[in-house]
Design a protein around this motif. Structure first.
Motif, PDB file in Angstrom:
ATOM      1  N   ASP A 100      -4.323 -45.242 -57.480  1.00  0.00           N
ATOM      2  CA  ASP A 100      -4.550 -46.123 -56.331  1.00  0.00           C
ATOM      3  C   ASP A 100      -5.926 -45.911 -55.707  1.00  0.00           C
ATOM      4  OD1 ASP A 100      -2.062 -47.241 -56.691  1.00  0.00           O
ATOM      5  OD2 ASP A 100      -1.131 -46.204 -54.994  1.00  0.00           O
TER       6      ASP A 100
ATOM      7  N   ARG B 199       0.311 -50.211 -62.035  1.00  0.00           N
ATOM      8  CA  ARG B 199      -0.651 -49.801 -61.007  1.00  0.00           C
ATOM      9  C   ARG B 199      -2.078 -49.736 -61.548  1.00  0.00           C
ATOM     10  NH1 ARG B 199       2.737 -48.056 -57.038  1.00  0.00           N
ATOM     11  NH2 ARG B 199       1.759 -46.787 -55.481  1.00  0.00           N
ATOM     12  N   ASP B 200      -2.213 -49.651 -62.853  1.00  0.00           N
ATOM     13  CA  ASP B 200      -3.522 -49.467 -63.484  1.00  0.00           C
ATOM     14  C   ASP B 200      -4.236 -50.808 -63.592  1.00  0.00           C
ATOM     15  OD1 ASP B 200      -5.682 -48.458 -64.876  1.00  0.00           O
ATOM     16  OD2 ASP B 200      -4.656 -48.577 -66.812  1.00  0.00           O
ATOM     17  N   ARG B 201      -5.002 -51.145 -62.572  1.00  0.00           N
ATOM     18  CA  ARG B 201      -5.684 -52.440 -62.530  1.00  0.00           C
ATOM     19  C   ARG B 201      -7.060 -52.404 -63.180  1.00  0.00           C
ATOM     20  NH1 ARG B 201      -3.597 -51.321 -57.546  1.00  0.00           N
ATOM     21  NH2 ARG B 201      -1.685 -52.439 -57.073  1.00  0.00           N
ATOM     22  N   SER B 202      -7.544 -51.211 -63.500  1.00  0.00           N
ATOM     23  CA  SER B 202      -8.923 -51.084 -64.004  1.00  0.00           C
ATOM     24  C   SER B 202      -9.000 -50.415 -65.362  1.00  0.00           C
ATOM     25  CB  SER B 202      -9.752 -50.282 -63.005  1.00  0.00           C
ATOM     26  OG  SER B 202      -9.693 -50.868 -61.732  1.00  0.00           O
TER      27      SER B 202
END
Length: 93
Positions: A56, A82-85
């Motif tokens: 986050d 949760r891993d947006r990148s």
């Protein structure tokens, strides 16, 4: 870890940060320059909470566990969401 040596304290409570203070007292909200291993996702969620918190805040996180991926499906799915990148690495089994 060399990247963490510059920090005075780095404490993570299950699911939430209790204290996270950078050298000199500045708050650590952006961890995008860090690569952090989380060894063991934990039967009680300790590793999961730490990995969530780190992701986050932008850290590159490598999670490891002795259990196979099939036993960690729900946990790994949560972390992947949760891993947006593209900063999550997984080494299990």
């Amino acid at each position: 870890l060399p990247a963490v040596e510059s920090f005075a304290r780095f404490t993570v409570e299950v699911g939430a940060a209790t204290e996270c203070v950078a050298y000199g007292g500045a708050a650590m909200d952006d961890l995008s320059s860090l690569r952090v291993p989380v060894m063991g996702l934990g039967r009680f969620g300790g590793g999961l909470g730490a990995a969530r918190w780190l992701l986050d805040r932008g850290a590159t996180v490598t999670v490891t566990d002795l259990q196979p991926e099939s036993a960690l499906t729900a946990t790994l799915d949560e972390l992947r969401a949760r891993d947006r990148s593209g900063r999550l690495r997984i080494a299990v089994g």
